[in-house]
Design a protein around this motif. Structure first.
Motif, mmCIF file in Angstrom:
data_model
loop_
_atom_site.group_PDB
_atom_site.id
_atom_site.type_symbol
_atom_site.label_atom_id
_atom_site.label_comp_id
_atom_site.label_asym_id
_atom_site.label_seq_id
_atom_site.Cartn_x
_atom_site.Cartn_y
_atom_site.Cartn_z
ATOM 1 N N PHE A 16 0.826 -1.212 0.000
ATOM 2 C CA PHE A 16 0.000 0.000 0.000
ATOM 3 C C PHE A 16 0.863 1.267 0.000
ATOM 4 C CE2 PHE A 16 -2.468 -3.302 2.203
ATOM 5 C CZ PHE A 16 -3.590 -3.345 1.381
ATOM 6 N N GLN A 17 2.111 1.136 -0.317
ATOM 7 C CA GLN A 17 3.051 2.263 -0.259
ATOM 8 C C GLN A 17 2.532 3.447 -1.070
ATOM 9 O OE1 GLN A 17 6.931 1.617 -2.011
ATOM 10 N NE2 GLN A 17 7.868 2.863 -0.430
ATOM 11 N N ASN A 18 2.552 4.624 -0.431
ATOM 12 C CA ASN A 18 2.163 5.898 -1.040
ATOM 13 C C ASN A 18 0.715 5.953 -1.507
ATOM 14 O OD1 ASN A 18 4.724 7.122 -0.677
ATOM 15 N ND2 ASN A 18 5.489 5.975 -2.433
ATOM 16 N N CYS A 19 -0.164 5.182 -0.865
ATOM 17 C CA CYS A 19 -1.606 5.289 -1.131
ATOM 18 C C CYS A 19 -2.135 6.426 -0.269
ATOM 19 C CB CYS A 19 -2.322 3.980 -0.811
ATOM 20 S SG CYS A 19 -1.914 2.638 -1.928
ATOM 21 N N GLY A 20 -2.004 7.623 -0.753
ATOM 22 C CA GLY A 20 -2.318 8.819 0.015
ATOM 23 C C GLY A 20 -3.757 8.957 0.442
ATOM 24 N N ASN A 21 -4.686 8.288 -0.221
ATOM 25 C CA ASN A 21 -6.096 8.388 0.133
ATOM 26 C C ASN A 21 -6.579 7.237 1.011
ATOM 27 O OD1 ASN A 21 -6.542 10.798 -1.306
ATOM 28 N ND2 ASN A 21 -6.727 9.661 -3.209
ATOM 29 N N LEU A 22 -5.696 6.299 1.334
ATOM 30 C CA LEU A 22 -6.065 5.160 2.167
ATOM 31 C C LEU A 22 -6.276 5.623 3.606
ATOM 32 C CD1 LEU A 22 -6.364 2.046 2.202
ATOM 33 C CD2 LEU A 22 -3.941 1.929 2.771
ATOM 34 N N ILE A 23 -7.458 5.333 4.163
ATOM 35 C CA ILE A 23 -7.803 5.786 5.514
ATOM 36 C C ILE A 23 -7.805 4.641 6.512
ATOM 37 C CG2 ILE A 23 -9.638 6.811 6.926
ATOM 38 C CD1 ILE A 23 -10.433 8.422 4.421
ATOM 39 N N SER A 24 -8.306 3.470 6.095
ATOM 40 C CA SER A 24 -8.456 2.354 7.021
ATOM 41 C C SER A 24 -8.250 1.030 6.291
ATOM 42 C CB SER A 24 -9.861 2.398 7.629
ATOM 43 O OG SER A 24 -10.081 1.292 8.464
ATOM 44 N N VAL A 25 -7.599 0.073 6.959
ATOM 45 C CA VAL A 25 -7.368 -1.256 6.395
ATOM 46 C C VAL A 25 -7.706 -2.299 7.456
ATOM 47 C CG1 VAL A 25 -5.648 -2.879 5.506
ATOM 48 C CG2 VAL A 25 -5.532 -0.486 4.856
ATOM 49 N N THR A 26 -8.435 -3.345 7.042
ATOM 50 C CA THR A 26 -8.710 -4.478 7.915
ATOM 51 C C THR A 26 -8.159 -5.735 7.262
ATOM 52 O OG1 THR A 26 -10.723 -3.468 8.785
ATOM 53 C CG2 THR A 26 -10.504 -5.849 9.043
ATOM 54 N N LEU A 27 -7.237 -6.383 7.955
ATOM 55 C CA LEU A 27 -6.687 -7.660 7.491
ATOM 56 C C LEU A 27 -7.471 -8.754 8.196
ATOM 57 C CD1 LEU A 27 -2.885 -6.812 7.767
ATOM 58 C CD2 LEU A 27 -4.297 -6.776 5.717
ATOM 59 N N PRO A 28 -8.169 -9.622 7.465
ATOM 60 C CA PRO A 28 -9.081 -10.589 8.071
ATOM 61 C C PRO A 28 -8.388 -11.764 8.752
ATOM 62 C CG PRO A 28 -8.975 -10.936 5.724
ATOM 63 C CD PRO A 28 -8.155 -9.710 6.013
ATOM 64 N N THR A 29 -9.107 -12.355 9.698
ATOM 65 C CA THR A 29 -8.656 -13.563 10.375
ATOM 66 C C THR A 29 -8.381 -14.639 9.335
ATOM 67 O OG1 THR A 29 -9.986 -13.007 12.283
ATOM 68 C CG2 THR A 29 -9.295 -15.298 12.091
ATOM 69 N N THR A 52 -6.494 -2.589 11.277
ATOM 70 C CA THR A 52 -7.072 -3.612 12.134
ATOM 71 C C THR A 52 -6.569 -4.978 11.696
ATOM 72 O OG1 THR A 52 -9.066 -2.276 12.455
ATOM 73 C CG2 THR A 52 -9.224 -4.617 13.011
ATOM 74 N N MET A 53 -5.974 -5.702 12.632
ATOM 75 C CA MET A 53 -5.488 -7.057 12.393
ATOM 76 C C MET A 53 -6.202 -7.945 13.400
ATOM 77 S SD MET A 53 -1.468 -6.133 11.863
ATOM 78 C CE MET A 53 -1.410 -4.765 13.042
ATOM 79 N N THR A 54 -7.045 -8.854 12.914
ATOM 80 C CA THR A 54 -7.948 -9.588 13.797
ATOM 81 C C THR A 54 -7.374 -10.876 14.362
ATOM 82 O OG1 THR A 54 -8.975 -10.588 11.860
ATOM 83 C CG2 THR A 54 -10.000 -8.604 12.744
ATOM 84 N N SER A 55 -6.184 -11.239 13.977
ATOM 85 C CA SER A 55 -5.545 -12.424 14.563
ATOM 86 C C SER A 55 -4.046 -12.179 14.682
ATOM 87 C CB SER A 55 -5.825 -13.677 13.732
ATOM 88 O OG SER A 55 -5.187 -13.596 12.479
#
Length: 85
Positions: A16-29, A52-55
């Motif tokens: 996701f390097q230099n994704c200036g508009n990225l606000i939130s990321v959830t990596l699933p279990t 958010t990293m769920t595991s």
């Protein structure tokens, strides 16, 4: 971004390097179990506020510069525990 659980993640270097508009990321279990490196993963994501990293990510060996220049990062949620930045 919510990544589907069916994705088999491994090397997230510079993903996701230099994704200036990225606000939130959830990596699933489940998908996190195979992540080995996050070097530079979110580097330069100047709008990123929450990851958010769920595991647990027991196989993670490198996260160097993973959050470099993430000036708006407020928190990282991992295993339901909140780490304030």
């Amino acid at each position: 971004i919510d990544i589907p659980q069916s994705y088999n993640l491994g090397n997230l270097s510079n993903t996701f390097q230099n994704c200036g508009n990225l606000i939130s990321v959830t990596l699933p279990t489940g998908s996190q179990d195979n992540i080995t490196t996050m070097t530079g993963c979110f580097s330069g994501c100047s709008s990123l506020q929450t990851v958010t990293m769920t595991s647990s990510m027991n196989g993670l060996t490198s996260i160097s510069n993973g959050f470099q220049n993430c000036s708006t990062l407020l928190n990282i949620k991992q295993n339901l525990n909140l780490i304030e930045m």
